[in-house]
Design a protein around this motif. Structure first.
Motif, PDB file in Angstrom:
ATOM      1  N   ALA A 200      -1.343  27.866 -75.055  1.00  0.00           N
ATOM      2  CA  ALA A 200      -2.129  29.102 -74.781  1.00  0.00           C
ATOM      3  C   ALA A 200      -2.313  29.775 -73.607  1.00  0.00           C
ATOM      4  N   GLU A 201      -2.214  28.859 -72.396  1.00  0.00           N
ATOM      5  CA  GLU A 201      -1.980  29.233 -71.241  1.00  0.00           C
ATOM      6  C   GLU A 201      -0.654  30.327 -70.975  1.00  0.00           C
ATOM      7  N   TYR A 202       0.054  30.173 -72.083  1.00  0.00           N
ATOM      8  CA  TYR A 202       1.334  31.011 -71.750  1.00  0.00           C
ATOM      9  C   TYR A 202       1.060  32.358 -72.871  1.00  0.00           C
ATOM     10  N   GLY A 276      -7.966  26.003 -79.772  1.00  0.00           N
ATOM     11  CA  GLY A 276      -7.904  26.336 -78.190  1.00  0.00           C
ATOM     12  C   GLY A 276      -8.293  27.429 -77.742  1.00  0.00           C
ATOM     13  N   ASN A 277      -8.390  27.669 -76.500  1.00  0.00           N
ATOM     14  CA  ASN A 277      -8.742  28.780 -75.855  1.00  0.00           C
ATOM     15  C   ASN A 277      -7.808  30.052 -76.034  1.00  0.00           C
ATOM     16  N   GLY A 278      -8.388  31.207 -75.693  1.00  0.00           N
ATOM     17  CA  GLY A 278      -7.793  32.571 -75.493  1.00  0.00           C
ATOM     18  C   GLY A 278      -6.582  32.774 -74.718  1.00  0.00           C
ATOM     19  N   TRP A 321     -12.879  31.517 -70.771  1.00  0.00           N
ATOM     20  CA  TRP A 321     -12.948  30.606 -69.583  1.00  0.00           C
ATOM     21  C   TRP A 321     -12.182  29.466 -69.686  1.00  0.00           C
ATOM     22  N   ASP A 322     -11.149  29.522 -71.017  1.00  0.00           N
ATOM     23  CA  ASP A 322     -10.559  28.207 -71.393  1.00  0.00           C
ATOM     24  C   ASP A 322     -11.139  27.320 -71.869  1.00  0.00           C
ATOM     25  N   TYR A 323     -12.095  27.483 -72.606  1.00  0.00           N
ATOM     26  CA  TYR A 323     -13.257  26.799 -73.155  1.00  0.00           C
ATOM     27  C   TYR A 323     -12.688  26.480 -74.616  1.00  0.00           C
TER      28      TYR A 323
HETATM   29 CA    CA Z   1      -6.111  25.950 -71.941  1.00  0.00          CA
END
Ligand code: CA
Length: 602
Positions: A200-202, A276-278, A321-323
């Motif tokens: 997801a960070e990508y 997961g996060n956005g 917030w990567d929550y």
């Molecule tokens: Ca994450």
């Protein structure tokens, strides 16, 4: 009250053990659907990631308990040819332990001889190691009908022959032209292997999928984020999700990857999945104009035969917030308000401990279990968080928020003890300063969080709510899910500490960030035993019985290779490793092995 209950168990230990021992090595056959369904009641084995489909990590074993902990020692220190950090939960079946680690390398360890039987290396390409998200780790394998299933870091789901370690089949579960990785443990449910992925960070588009356990054929695939609106939706649930997004999110992907939790209730025939996060993190870049962005940071209840969505609950609408809500989902039957409720509990990154009716999805309670400044609480009427003013970070601002992207709880498994009625959460508190990356432009295959994170070291910054927490501070919280409040807490220094296992011996075991193995009393949180393993990065302990004896096992350590776990070319894993590296540690009563003898000679 808890103490009396525990004493009663200890008093009967000698009577009960022979019976438990008798069933220990009589399996003689591969793990099947019935064994998986009944995993909780077989104290001797550990056949699925969370020990049972409810993911409780509770063992009825009580041979090791407070009265004899002083005799607990190492029986095995097995140095592993591994890189990266250890996060895996080993499985035990029929006298063999199946262990996975960096890249999805798997080995079978013979409990009779203390020797490796076979090892399999998926030979993950160097490019994947360099560009993949987020660490060269693996959290575990699945066992079913004579096969061992592992997700290699490059997204291949691989079925190995449990006897030989030879490949039976493999399936590429992720697109190979983007930064997907697979690090989570697959689960086998109704003859299908369910697997997720990370990235997801990508800003990849999240999904999870199910494969036929025998043939490796794709059965179904569930996207957690809608795709191009001009095309038909892949899943009816995405029609609703589509209305909660804005802008051109699908050109990036949107995030919502599923990299850890799966649980299954056979009676309800529902599988529970955390998303997961956005991606990008910052909603202003991901979905300009706002929106909840379903199904990011959500708990999904899904039919395992078809992948059909039955209900969902979103923990962090419009996450910035990567929550993630990929954190462990545990299924419990609790007496709440005078009646037994079939619930699921989750302690996701956002810091609220959620209790939901797992049949209907009704929110029963949600209370903070750590340091939170992004929200005041959860509105029980709407089920939505009450965000604090200033928790988001419009362009040009920098906002300290708790928790930071590490979350109050991450991949580290928690455990549930029915004797104490408590969940043992390996958590941590943190504050990080979030700001939007100026002039963010999406670049496929790259880090695309769209946010910058810094430590809150500027005192002039306006803090939301309670003061900032310096660093990331670990704790072990014993949480009562009925009252939804804490009963005891142990605080540590810097984290991350490992996962937990709890037993009928009134014990909780945890490996700490500084490489100690610790046992606490489950009812009161008293530290009863500790051993320095001279390691860092402890994974999650398991317990099992072999030849009438109870064992505790855990992976620990991190390769000291300066290349941060990357391995060059096609060489064998760990060749370039120097200094103390990851090990498999096994403990039992009267174990006499020393850590030092397994350390490399200077
Ligand atoms: Ca994450």
């Amino acid at each position: 009250m808890f103490m009396n209950q525990s004493l009663r168990y200890w008093g009967t230990a000698l009577v009960l053990l022979p019976a438990a021992g008798a069933s220990a090595q009589t399996h003689g056959k591969p793990v099947d659907a019935k064994m998986l369904r009944n995993a909780a009641s077989d104290a001797t084995e550990w056949v699925t990631y969370g020990r049972d489909y409810s993911e409780t990590r509770y063992s009825p074993l009580r041979q090791i308990n407070a009265s004899n902990l002083s005799r607990l020692g190492l029986t095995t220190v097995f140095p592993m040819t591994a890189l990266g950090a250890m996060e895996a939960t080993p499985l035990v079946h029929d006298g063999i332990m199946y262990v996975s680690h960096s890249y999805g390398i798997v080995f079978a360890f013979d409990l009779h001889t203390g020797e490796k039987i076979w090892e399999y290396d998926p030979k993950v390409a160097y490019e994947v190691q360099q560009h993949g998200c987020c660490g060269v780790v693996n959290r575990g394998v699945a066992l079913y009908q004579g096969r061992v299933y592992v997700g290699a870091m490059d997204g291949r789901l691989i079925a190995l022959d449990a006897k030989t370690g030879k490949v039976d089949w493999e399936a590429q579960t992720t697109p190979t032209d983007n930064a997907y990785t697979s690090t989570g443990a697959p689960r086998v449910i109704k003859g299908k292997v369910v697997i997720g992925n990370g990235g997801a960070e990508y800003a990849v588009r999240g999904f999870f999928s199910a494969y036929d356990a025998v043939t490796g054929k794709l059965a179904w695939k569930f996207y957690t984020v809608p795709g191009d609106p001009s095309k038909p939706v892949e899943n009816p649930a995405l029609t609703k999700a589509m209305k909660t997004w804005n802008g051109d999110w699908w050109k990036m992907g949107g995030g919502g990857t599923v990299w850890d939790s799966f649980a299954y209730d056979p009676a309800a025939d529902l599988m529970y999945v955390g998303t997961g996060n956005g991606g990008p993190w910052d909603r202003d870049y991901r979905s300009p104009g706002g929106g909840d962005n379903l199904y990011l940071s959500s708990i999904l209840a899904v039919r395992p035969d078809t992948g059909k969505l039955v209900w969902y609950y979103q923990t962090t609408p419009g996450d910035s917030w990567d929550y993630t809500a990929v954190q462990q989902i545990t299924l419990l039957d609790l007496k709440i308000g005078g009646r037994t409720r079939k619930v699921l509990v989750q302690a996701p990154k956002n810091g609220f401990f959620y209790v939901l009716d797992r049949i209907t999805g009704e929110l029963l309670s949600a209370e903070p279990y750590g340091h939170i400044t992004w929200a005041k609480g959860i509105d029980m009427k709407t089920g939505r968080p009450i965000e604090n003013e200033g928790a988001r970070y419009p362009a040009g601002t920098a906002q300290p928020v708790s928790p930071g992207p590490g979350g109050v709880h991450n991949w580290h498994p928690m455990s549930w003890n029915p004797d104490t009625g408590l969940v043992y959460i390996p958590g941590s508190n943190s504050t990080m300063v979030y700001s939007a990356t100026p002039n963010f432009a999406y670049k496929k295959g790259s880090w695309n969080s769209g946010s910058s994170i810094t430590a809150p070291n500027r005192p002039e910054m306006p803090f939301i709510g309670p003061p900032a927490v310096p660093g990331q501070n670990g704790f072990l919280s014993a949480w009562d899910p009925v009252a939804n409040k804490e009963r005891w807490r142990v605080t540590y220094g810097p984290t991350f500490n490992g996962g937990t296992v709890t037993t009928a011996g009134n014990l909780v075991f945890e490996g700490t960030a500084d490489g100690h193995m610790v046992a606490y009393s489950a009812d009161k949180g008293e530290k009863l035993w500790e051993m320095n393993l001279q390691e860092r990065n402890m994974a999650s302990p398991i317990t099992y019985e072999f030849d009438g004896k109870q064992y505790i096992a855990i992976l620990g350590g991190r390769a000291s290779n300066p290349a941060a776990g990357l391995r060059g070319g096609a060489g064998a894993a760990g060749k370039d490793q120097s200094g103390p590296g990851p090990k498999l540690f096994i403990f039992a009563l009267d174990g006499k092995k020393s850590v030092e003898e397994a350390l490399p000679r200077k």
